[in-house]
Enzyme design. Structure first.
Site: not given
Lengths: 723, 222
Positions: A528, A50, A47, A238, A93
């Site tokens: 991602s 890369y 993440h 989070q 996300h």
């Protein structure tokens, strides 16, 4: 407190493989301690580093006279004239949203907004590209409700208008939804802030919310595949606080105006670690942090936890010490934490002190720059098998199948949960084509769109990559905007599988060709990977976010079709059947088939047709591009928007539902149509009349149905099935 | 006319409201919530939309207890004009300057769309340029816009002509389809829809412009 011993098991839990661990030992010339292992894992996970994608990302076209700052900073920056610029990026996300949809999506919004205002830009527009599993899958409705609620809950409170986006459903996302959030902000070109620290002995200041244990290890989690232990990962998600983010944005912009900020970086993935290392590395400096001074929300936090916490709404800044009092006053005004937690140092070291003990002492430049880089083996995606026989269908049955699919039904249930008009400059709302936002206080506007057709990319990564860019280009053109630049959010499966890596490489090649041909350089982006569950990958989904400019508000194409208007089709099919049905929406929704090749994208035709629309915008009342569902879907949507029926001459399935590229449907009056035909002849672009807008029925050849009946299906199908 | 737009942490329609007031000719000052007095000579205090203090408690409850809100109450008690839009309406009900309460939408979702309103009372400074029964289109954008008062209070509001706007197609469950109410002296208006988002022809809707021009005309005349 004693720290765990660094064992093979602990190393594996940090997602570090044996080769990478040997490299750590070579760099340090010793074993890392627990905190140091955590820092390496944060910097070296997929993440943040890369490591699988870098080699290929470097090949993307990122330059152009309009580009002020390409990839590498928090967001890309593009010149929009008059000393102003637009700052934008898209970021995923995905994993957090699948585990905890509300907070995962909310903090995705929070992260992308921070990326934008960290650079000194006030966010003015947001979009969301969402991919979910089949509506019949037991988890899908919970995810749709939670994700939409989370995006709305965060963005509405923060106060940024959502002006576009996508929502799709496919079985390939059953175990791994995608949440890609885009934000754009506005800044003065001479007041942009970057992350590179400068000056030795400068105070490093912590701003914003306090640090808790939330999100510890989040970036590492986002770089792993899912399996049945997924519920155990919930504590790594989070929690967002949009009210604090709003205050942090206002305080940061006020702070920047005082001149106190030397450099600034938001704390996103891997929080304090990533932000401090990045500021030091870009400035060629070391950083010493004293964690005793970090504002803490919980008791007895360890150095490891503080360095890896992903608590939201935090920033790190290098301060001009002469202006400390002014800077502090701004944060007192907004009731936010402002703490000097360290300093820049001349030596190339990243030193972490906690309770008088050195918890980490690492070579900073190496930590940042030596992240492994892999040239993953890849295989080219085999050519798609030819399309099987596709019988002629009743065109109204075909249209009904599309309108009643949650993929192509109206998404108003989604958009109405987002504030689309806050800030008072929204000229075109989400729902059809690009959203348009006026540049506050000027006669200019910016247009925004996000696009990708994953089933095309699956069948043919190169053409699919080209098509994502081409569709974004057409959506900008359709509102009269000049395309400026793009951001890419590359969502793929496990890159350690050569066929997945082949999809990635193919998509990058296609995107590169298209952004180059259409002059829309990539200025920011996000990758991602590992979007797999129990070994099954998602459809390759390289989402393209694109921005265009209207240099004069009067050049907007924003009308609707009216009774008596002519329907003109710009562009043509080169398919011998009269339309390209491979991988089309009608094939998937009516025939339940996904076969054939993706449509070929002729980038030269795209450019010629786009230029034609822009050059003749005064003759065009309404315009939409042809994409999913082809001419039939475009005709229906244009008719519905204008509240008027349409009669198309053809009832041929390929002509109505084929998805050939570089095409637009135009509505205008008879005189304008004649003028456009003359202009098209001169410009040598294919333009012909395909029907007329009139009455209150949709008619394709001999088949007909009241608009109101079809509209009812289109407006209600999404909520009925997906929520 | 001098207008003050209150700014709470979490207000996010403060700029929009100031733009609409200035467009109609008002002289606008932004006033921070920690200030304990309004600028001299203020005619109108405008409380903007947004999420004051995050609306983590009841919407508007903390803003209603901010230092500047005491000055707002004093201003209204002296017969001054006040306008609360969306979160501002919620603040005005929390201060008790307007009756009733705003609870979660009946559909439980945040709702952002254009809605048709009926003008129910043209005998106020805010609505005098409309015609009784006029239909106007204002955007809404709220999660907690479901206006509630007890039956006897509803009867009283109706009897005193204090319902300024009703929804044509009730989007949030408000009792009596109420979208906006005024104080007894008709100098305080609170409403959930956003007239400040409907003042600019470029954005395609100017139905709200008449409210601001009416307000300024009557304050200047008074």
């Amino acid at each position: 407190m004693s720290e765990p011993k660094v064992t093979e098991e602990l190393i594996a839990k940090h997602g570090i493989n044996a080769d990478e661990y040997s490299e750590i030992i070579r760099i340090l010339n010793r074993e890392p301690n627990f905190t140091e292992l955590g820092i390496f894992s944060a910097m070296w996970n997929e993440h943040c580093s890369y490591k699988s994608s870098k080699k290929w990302l470097r090949t993307l076209p990122t330059q152009g006279p309009q580009v002020i700052c390409g990839p590498g900073e928090n967001a890309g920056i593009v010149d929009i004239g008059d000393g102003q610029c637009v700052v934008f990026k898209m970021e995923s996300h995905n994993h957090p949203s699948y585990i905890e949809p509300y907070q995962g999506a909310a903090t995705g919004m929070g992260g992308i907004l921070r990326d934008v205002f960290t650079m000194g830009a006030r966010p003015i527009a947001a979009m969301n590209s969402l991919s979910f599993g089949e509506v019949t899958h037991p988890k899908t409705r919970q995810l749709v409700n939670g994700v939409v609620d989370g995006i709305g809950g965060y963005g509405n409170c923060f106060g940024v208008p959502t002006v576009g986006g996508e929502v799709r459903f496919h079985a390939a996302y059953n175990g791994n939804c995608l949440v890609n959030a885009f934000a754009a902000g506005l800044a003065d070109t001479d007041k942009i802030f970057y992350s590179a620290a400068s000056g030795v002995g400068m105070p490093v200041v912590y701003l914003g919310a306090k640090t808790g244990r939330d999100g510890v290890g989040g970036a590492t989690m986002a770089s792993a595949e899912f399996d049945d232990t997924i519920e155990e990962k919930r504590p790594t998600v989070q929690v967002g606080d949009p009210f604090t983010e709003k205050r942090l944005m206002e305080a940061t912009l006020e702070l920047m105006a005082t001149g106190a900020v030397i450099s600034i970086q938001d704390m996103g993935a891997a929080g304090l670690t990533c932000s401090a290392v990045e500021m030091g590395d870009k400035g060629g400096l070391g950083v010493r942090l004293n964690l005793d001074d970090v504002p803490q929300r919980e008791q007895n936090m360890t150095a490891y936890e503080m360095m890896l916490s992903e608590s939201q709404e935090r920033m790190l800044m290098v301060l001009n010490p002469a202006l400390e009092a002014e800077a502090r006053a701004v944060f007192v005004k907004w009731d936010l934490d402002f703490a000097i937690v360290g300093e820049t140092i001349a030596e190339d070291r990243f030193v972490i002190m906690h309770k008088g003990v050195c918890k980490a002492d690492l070579p900073l430049a190496t930590l940042s720059g030596s992240a492994p880089e892999y040239d993953r083996p890849w295989v080219e995606t085999p050519a798609a098998a030819p399309l099987g026989d596709t019988p002629q269908i009743d065109p109204m049955e075909g249209l009904r199948a599309l309108l009643s699919s949650p993929n192509y039904a109206s998404k108003h249930w989604v958009y109405e949960q987002y504030d689309q008009k806050v800030m008072g400059d929204t000229m075109r709302m989400p729902g059809m084509g690009a959203g348009v936002v006026r540049v506050h206080g000027t006669n200019k506007a910016l247009a925004f769109t996000s696009d990708v057709t994953p089933r095309y990319v699956m069948a043919n990564p190169v053409e699919g990559g080209k098509q994502a860019v081409a569709e974004a280009y057409r959506n900008l053109i359709s509102v009269g905007a000049i395309p400026l630049a793009t951001t890419d959010n590359m969502n793929f499966g496990n890159p350690e599988k050569p066929e997945i890596m082949g999809q990635f490489v193919g998509a990058i090649k296609g995107i590169s060709q298209a952004v180059s041909a259409l002059d829309m350089p990539i200025v920011s982006g996000n990758v991602s990977l590992y979007n797999e569950t129990d070994g099954t990958g998602i459809l390759p989904t390289p989402t393209i976010g694109a921005v265009g400019i209207l240099k004069d508000l009067d050049t907007i194409i924003d009308g609707v079709a009216r009774d008596g208007h002519v329907a003109l089709l710009l562009g043509e099919s080169s398919d011998p059947l009269g339309g390209h049905l491979g991988q089309s929406a009608i094939l998937a929704e009516f025939f339940n088939r996904e076969d054939g090749d993706a449509p070929h994208v002729d980038l030269g035709a795209e450019k010629r047709h786009g230029d034609f629309i822009l050059a003749n915008h005064t003759l065009i009342k309404a315009c939409t591009d042809l994409s999913d569902g082809g001419l039939a879907m475009a005709a229906f949507e244009m008719a519905e928007a204008g509240g008027v029926g349409i009669r198309l001459d053809t009832d041929e399935t390929p002509a109505l539902f084929g998805e050939d590229q570089a095409r637009y449907l135009i509505a205008c009056n008879f005189d304008e149509a004649e003028a456009l035909m003359v202009a098209a002849g001169q410009a040598q672009v294919p333009l012909r009349s395909v029907g007329t807008f009139s009455g209150d029925e949709i008619t394709f050849g001999a088949a007909t149905c009241p608009l109101s009946e079809l509209s009812e299906i289109h407006q209600t199908a999404f909520a009925r099935q997906a929520t | 006319m001098k207008a003050a737009v209150l700014v709470f942490p979490g207000s996010n329609c403060d700029r929009d409201l100031a733009v609409a007031l200035r467009r109609a000719g008002a002289d606008v000052t932004m006033v921070w919530h920690k200030d304990d007095h309004l600028p001299d000579g203020v005619d109108l205090v405008a409380v903007p939309g947004g999420f004051s203090f995050g609306d983590y408690l009841r919407c508007g409850a903390i803003a209603a207890r901010s230092p500047i809100t005491k000055s707002l109450i004093g201003h209204v008690e002296r017969g001054g004009y006040a306008l609360g839009i969306c979160n501002g309406f919620q603040v005005l009900t929390e201060t008790g300057l307007l009756p009733g309460a705003l609870i979660r939408n009946a559909g439980l979702k945040f709702l952002c769309k254009d809605v048709a309103l009926k003008v129910e009372n043209t005998d106020t400074a805010f609505t005098q340029t409309y015609t009784l029964g006029d239909e106007v289109c204002y955007p809404i954008a709220h999660h907690d816009g479901n206006y509630q008062v007890p039956d006897e209070k509803l009867a009283e509001l109706r009897g005193e002509g204090r319902i300024a706007f009703t929804y044509k197609d009730n989007p949030n469950g408000s009792v009596g389809d109420i979208a906006g109410v005024v104080s007894r002296n008709a100098r305080v208006l609170g409403l959930m829809p956003h007239p400040e988002r409907a003042v600019d022809p470029v954005l395609g809707n100017t139905d709200g412009a008449a409210m601001f021009s009416a307000l300024i005309a009557s304050v200047v005349a008074a």
